[in-house]
Design a protein around this motif. Structure first.
Motif, short mmCIF file in Angstrom:
data_model
loop_
_atom_site.label_atom_id
_atom_site.label_comp_id
_atom_site.label_asym_id
_atom_site.label_seq_id
_atom_site.Cartn_x
_atom_site.Cartn_y
_atom_site.Cartn_z
N GLY A 336 0.82 -1.21 0.00
CA GLY A 336 0.00 0.00 0.00
C GLY A 336 0.84 1.25 0.00
O GLY A 336 0.54 2.23 -0.70
N GLY A 337 1.93 1.25 0.77
CA GLY A 337 2.83 2.39 0.79
C GLY A 337 3.48 2.64 -0.55
O GLY A 337 3.64 3.79 -0.99
N ALA A 338 3.85 1.56 -1.25
CA ALA A 338 4.45 1.71 -2.58
C ALA A 338 3.48 2.35 -3.56
O ALA A 338 3.85 3.22 -4.35
N GLY A 339 2.22 1.92 -3.49
CA GLY A 339 1.21 2.49 -4.39
C GLY A 339 0.99 3.96 -4.15
O GLY A 339 0.88 4.76 -5.09
N MET A 340 0.94 4.36 -2.88
CA MET A 340 0.72 5.77 -2.56
C MET A 340 1.96 6.60 -2.84
O MET A 340 1.87 7.73 -3.36
N PHE A 341 3.15 6.06 -2.53
CA PHE A 341 4.38 6.80 -2.78
C PHE A 341 4.60 7.01 -4.27
O PHE A 341 5.04 8.09 -4.70
N SER A 342 4.27 6.01 -5.07
CA SER A 342 4.43 6.16 -6.52
C SER A 342 3.53 7.28 -7.05
O SER A 342 3.90 7.99 -7.99
N THR A 343 2.36 7.44 -6.42
CA THR A 343 1.46 8.52 -6.84
C THR A 343 2.08 9.88 -6.57
O THR A 343 1.98 10.80 -7.38
N SER A 344 2.74 10.00 -5.41
CA SER A 344 3.39 11.27 -5.07
C SER A 344 4.50 11.61 -6.07
O SER A 344 4.79 12.78 -6.30
N LEU A 345 5.10 10.57 -6.67
CA LEU A 345 6.16 10.80 -7.66
C LEU A 345 5.59 11.09 -9.04
O LEU A 345 6.09 11.96 -9.76
N VAL A 346 4.55 10.35 -9.42
CA VAL A 346 4.06 10.45 -10.79
C VAL A 346 3.19 11.67 -11.03
O VAL A 346 3.12 12.18 -12.17
N VAL A 347 2.53 12.18 -9.98
CA VAL A 347 1.65 13.34 -10.18
C VAL A 347 2.41 14.55 -10.73
O VAL A 347 2.00 15.15 -11.73
N PRO A 348 3.55 14.97 -10.13
CA PRO A 348 4.28 16.08 -10.73
C PRO A 348 4.89 15.73 -12.09
O PRO A 348 5.01 16.60 -12.96
N ILE A 349 5.26 14.47 -12.29
CA ILE A 349 5.81 14.06 -13.59
C ILE A 349 4.75 14.21 -14.68
O ILE A 349 5.01 14.75 -15.76
N MET A 350 3.52 13.74 -14.39
CA MET A 350 2.44 13.87 -15.36
C MET A 350 2.10 15.33 -15.61
O MET A 350 1.80 15.73 -16.75
#
Length: 421
Positions: A336-350
């Motif tokens: 679950g932490g990996a899924g949420m952390f990846s979102t924090s990374l991908v949102v600014p990238i997108m």
């Protein structure tokens, strides 16, 4: 478990998840309001509000990663006590906030509370329903998109229609907080499945180093980013499609909630591995169709996308719980932490992709369709992640085609299938 009221524990878990989802919906709807009220520098509104929102992701992740092992040590009930404290403190700080620093602190408290809910309620669900883990995880997680729908509709009613002060909206969070707190505090909790099965803490940590778990952890980065990253930016991505992005967001999350509530028949027909392959393929199709859609056709494309990402999160957790049960609460929290952390990374990238494609379109003299071009190209970039997932999940399926039923007993007599990869 004769003294454990699993129906009420499961009900309280779902209400706690509704609180979590509502906080995400409320923050998204209040971005402009808070920017106007609390940020004086007009050139740094998005940057400042982004700083305020950031703990929603990393606070969530840290709480899950550290809370997972604690679920076995101090018990799930105490973890949820921390969640209650974080949630109530965060709401109060929001209500009395005078500047962005107080908003930031409030987001930290709520982010940690949200993470503790997931860290406790995921292992609680699989402990309460060991015979039907993936189905019940899906029914639990249906209330994340369901809570987002509730939050968006409340925001639309109270802010956009009735034009109430935003603090009234935030105050509604006390309702689910009080309900789930009352239920959890009065109920008796079971020990986690790992503890009752006699698996040592050391074995739990070692199990999280198995190749299959590490592969699934990497895949969780991509499934989480595909689902939450796209949903976060859906309004901007469809800004040139001549359709209301916010209505599409409600539509997607409503479909996801319904789909997860009826996960049982799908799980019985397909094992978690098969569900993940089909989900990835549908996510690819949905992203492609949304990149081409305009007008009300966007809802049809969104339907396909929602069908794809609907089962991602709970099935990833169900896969680990079914086939790598000795990873215990730690494994579920890391996932679950990996899924949420990846979102924090991908949102600014997108966001960067969108800005880049829009600027390129304007430079090419296509300013009228710049938003449409940027949204379409960004969606096509996102497709890379589910495309990789189709390949990885298919390879795992081939290696595990002589599948066992999963669970602790089965895992003791079946070799680790990853050794066949």
């Amino acid at each position: 478990m004769p003294t454990i009221n699993r129906k009420q524990l499961f009900l309280a878990s779902r209400i706690a998840l509704i609180f979590t989802a509502m906080t995400f919906a409320f923050r998204a709807s209040l971005e402009g309001v808070w920017g106007t009220e609390f940020v004086s520098d007009a050139t740094k509104v998005k940057e400042t509000i982004g700083w305020v929102f950031s703990p929603a992701f990393w606070g969530f992740t840290l709480a899950m990663v550290f809370g997972g092992p604690l679920a076995d040590v101090i018990g799930m009930k105490r973890l949820l006590g921390f969640a209650i404290i974080g949630h109530v403190a965060g709401v109060i700080i929001y209500l009395v906030a005078k500047d962005t620093t107080m908003l930031f602190i409030g987001t930290v408290c709520i982010g940690v509370g949200n993470g503790m809910v997931e860290a406790a309620c995921n292992p609680l669900t699989v402990t309460l329903y060991p015979e039907n883990k993936t189905t019940m995880l899906s029914r639990f997680h249906m209330w994340f998109p369901g809570g987002i729908v509730i939050g968006v509709l409340l925001s639309y009613l109270m802010i956009d229609t009735l034009h109430l002060n935003w603090r009234f909206l935030i105050a509604t969070l006390f309702i689910p907080a009080i309900i789930y707190s009352f239920l959890f505090l009065k109920l008796k909790f079971p020990k986690t499945e790992r503890v009752t099965s006699g698996v040592s803490t050391g074995k739990m940590f070692m199990s999280c180093l198995k190749p299959l778990f590490l592969i699934m952890l990497v895949c969780m980065f991509m499934t989480g980013a595909t689902e939450l990253g796209t949903n976060t930016w859906i309004v901007a991505l469809l800004s040139g499609a001549n359709v209301s992005g916010i209505l599409v967001l409600v539509f997607i999350n409503g479909l996801m909630a319904v789909g997860r509530s009826f996960a049982g028949p799908v799980v019985h027909k397909l094992n978690p591995n098969g569900m993940l392959i089909i989900s990835s393929a549908l996510a690819i199709a949905g992203l492609f169709l949304m990149s081409q859609a305009s007008g009300y056709w966007a809802f049809g494309a969104a339907f396909v996308f929602a069908a794809g990402v609907c089962f991602f999160w709970p099935t990833m957790l169900g896969f680990v719980s079914e086939y790598l049960p000795e990873t215990g609460a730690l494994g579920l929290s890391l996932m679950g932490g990996a899924g949420m952390f990846s979102t924090s990374l991908v949102v600014p990238i997108m966001g960067g992709w969108f800005d880049k494609f829009k600027a390129a379109a304007i430079s090419a003299g296509n300013a009228v369709n710049a938003d449409s071009v940027a949204g379409s190209n960004t969606l096509m970039k996102v497709i890379i992640m589910p495309a990789i997932l189709v390949v990885v999940f298919s390879l795992i399926y081939i290696a595990r085609r002589k599948q066992y039923k999963g669970g602790y007993a089965a895992s003791k007599v079946v070799l680790d299938p990853v050794s066949e990869l």
